[in-house]
Every structure is written in C-alpha cells, then in structure tokens.
Design a protein around this motif. Structure first.
Motif, short mmCIF file in Angstrom:
data_model
loop_
_atom_site.label_atom_id
_atom_site.label_comp_id
_atom_site.label_asym_id
_atom_site.label_seq_id
_atom_site.Cartn_x
_atom_site.Cartn_y
_atom_site.Cartn_z
N ARG A 243 0.90 -1.22 0.01
CA ARG A 243 0.02 -0.11 -0.07
C ARG A 243 1.08 1.47 -0.16
N ASP A 244 1.91 1.06 0.68
CA ASP A 244 2.84 2.20 0.65
C ASP A 244 3.84 2.47 -0.48
N GLY A 245 3.78 1.39 -1.18
CA GLY A 245 4.82 1.28 -2.47
C GLY A 245 3.86 1.46 -3.65
N LEU A 246 2.95 2.11 -3.80
CA LEU A 246 2.11 2.40 -5.05
C LEU A 246 3.05 3.20 -5.96
N GLU A 248 6.11 3.35 -6.50
CA GLU A 248 7.16 2.44 -7.22
C GLU A 248 6.76 1.46 -8.07
N PHE A 249 5.28 1.02 -7.59
CA PHE A 249 4.58 0.01 -8.47
C PHE A 249 4.37 0.56 -10.00
N VAL A 250 3.69 2.00 -9.74
CA VAL A 250 3.45 2.56 -11.02
C VAL A 250 4.65 2.92 -11.94
N GLN A 251 5.75 3.27 -11.28
CA GLN A 251 7.10 3.34 -12.08
C GLN A 251 7.51 1.99 -12.60
N ALA A 252 7.50 0.98 -11.89
CA ALA A 252 7.90 -0.36 -12.51
C ALA A 252 6.92 -0.68 -13.64
N VAL A 253 5.53 -0.51 -13.64
CA VAL A 253 4.84 -0.77 -14.72
C VAL A 253 5.23 0.10 -16.12
#
Length: 260
Positions: A243-246, A248-253
């Motif tokens: 939840r606190d890594g959204l 970084e998640f969007v950057q990875a995608v």
C-alpha cells in the motif's frame, strides 16, 4: 474493416481480421490470435501502448475491493488504460475505477457483444462505450459466454496488456487462467501482499511465495502446464505491491514500455 449491425443495437460493431490495420499488434503476436475480433466502441484504443489488465475474484473481500480500487486508481492517474473482463467483483471495480478516474477501459467478453454477461453489467458496458472505451470479443453475435469461451478470452486480457495485476484471487479461481496466459506470453504479474490468511487471497500468497515451477501442481488452472512451469524456474511468479509502495509500483509498470 467490416461493420456488422444487429437489430439489437444501433451501435456499429467492427469486425477486425488479422489483415486489418487496426488489429492490435499485441494480439497478432500471440501464438493463437483470434481470426476475427469484434469491437464495439473506440477501435483505436486497442493499439494503445499503455494498457494494463486488472483482474481477480468475483467475490472480493474488503481487502480485494480496496486493492482493486487503489491499484487501478494509481495506474489510471498515470494515464494507463485498464483492461478487464466485465465480470462481477474485481473486474467491475476495475472498470468503474477507470471511468471514475477519466481513463478509457476495455472489457474483454466471453460471449458475443450482444450477450452482456453478467446482465447486471449492461449499464456498465454502456458507460464504457460512452466514455471512449471498448467492448471486445472473439465470439460472434448470439454466442453465449460459455466456460471455455471465458477461459479463452483470458488470453486476450493478458495479451492486450503490458502487465497483469491480480487484485485478489483464491487458488481455485478462474483468474489463474489469466495468470497462466500472462506467464506464457511473458507479461509480468503484480499482486498486492495479503495481510492475513484469508482463503480469498490464498492465490496471491501462492503467486508471491511459491516457486513458479510448482504452480502446475498447486493451481487447478495450471494443470497441463508443466512445460511452462519448468521454464519459469524457482523464483515466485508475481511481484509484490504494498500500500505504501504504489509510486514504485506505477514506476515499475511504466518501465515496461518504451519512453516516447
């Protein structure tokens, strides 16, 4: 391109064949691309580079609902079009969240475009089209959403997308067919890390923790995929999202597509 009309609707349905310029390249590159693809709505959307699939159980818990809303919303806010299957539960949440965030969404259907399934999502289907989205199917008008068609359409959800996000899934969920197709197509899989031992999220834990080579013996949807499992090796298939890594998640995608 052909245009097919039905007495059931005044809206054009475009039939794209493999020779049509608007047939999406990502599907054309599949080992088993649909010979015909029926599209209602924005045909150009299928060629969009930034498309990601959000899928999951038809009966999500509070965790699954929250995960679907947060992950879809974060991607939508970064300009990603959302692909899902118009089913109850996670699919519906993904489509609705995309609409709420003002990005187009693609509903991949298991039956003909005149057979909205489930029927309760007819209004949602109309909203998708009215919001520059699209409904697509490889099944002709009149065809019911049979189980084998629903499984076959799962390869199109992953195939259209650069990655697949599983918001929530049990071990026996049909969602795991989409995950299997994603793995075979080389599409990365992302999952929110479950915070408890709920059965509805057990599939997430398997994808995040078990060696990918063992999935064919754990997941019913992966039976018969031994060759695939052997190729995948010992690392878990899915990438975790917190939840606190959204961000970084969007950057990875985002790193999955070329920066224009």
């Amino acid at each position: 391109m052909h245009s097919v009309k039905s007495s059931r609707s005044a809206t054009d349905v475009h039939e794209l064949t493999l020779s049509d310029e608007r047939y999406p390249d990502r599907l054309r590159e599949l080992s088993d691309p649909p010979k015909s693809l029926y599209v209602r709505g924005d045909v150009e959307l299928l060629a969009r580079e930034r498309l990601v699939a959000v899928v999951g159980t038809r009966e999500p818990t509070v965790f699954g609902i929250s995960a679907a809303e947060e992950l879809t919303g974060a991607l939508a806010d970064d300009g990603w079009g959302i692909v899902s299957g118009l089913a109850k539960g996670i699919d519906t949440i993904a489509h609705r969240t995309a609409l709420e965030h003002g990005v187009p969404t693609i509903a991949v259907m298991g039956g003909g475009l005149d057979r909205i399934y489930p029927a309760e999502n007819k209004g949602l289907a109309t909203q998708i089209i009215d919001s520059s989205g699209a409904l697509i199917s490889e099944q002709p008008f009149g065809e019911q959403a049979r189980p084998q068609h629903l499984i076959a359409r799962d390869r199109l959800q992953s195939g259209l997308s650069v990655a697949v996000i599983v918001a929530q899934s049990g071990v026996k969920s049909g969602t795991m067919h989409t995950v299997r197709f994603a793995a075979a197509q080389g599409r990365p899989v992302f999952c929110p890390a479950p915070h408890n031992e709920n059965r509805a999220s057990e599939g997430l834990r398997v994808l995040l923790e078990k060696p990918a080579r063992e999935l064919c013996s754990i997941l019913p949807a992966w039976r018969g995929a031994k060759a695939l499992c052997e190729r995948l090796g010992n690392q878990p298939l899915a990438r975790p999202v917190s939840r606190d890594g959204l961000e970084e998640f969007v950057q990875a995608v985002g790193q999955l597509v070329d920066v224009k």
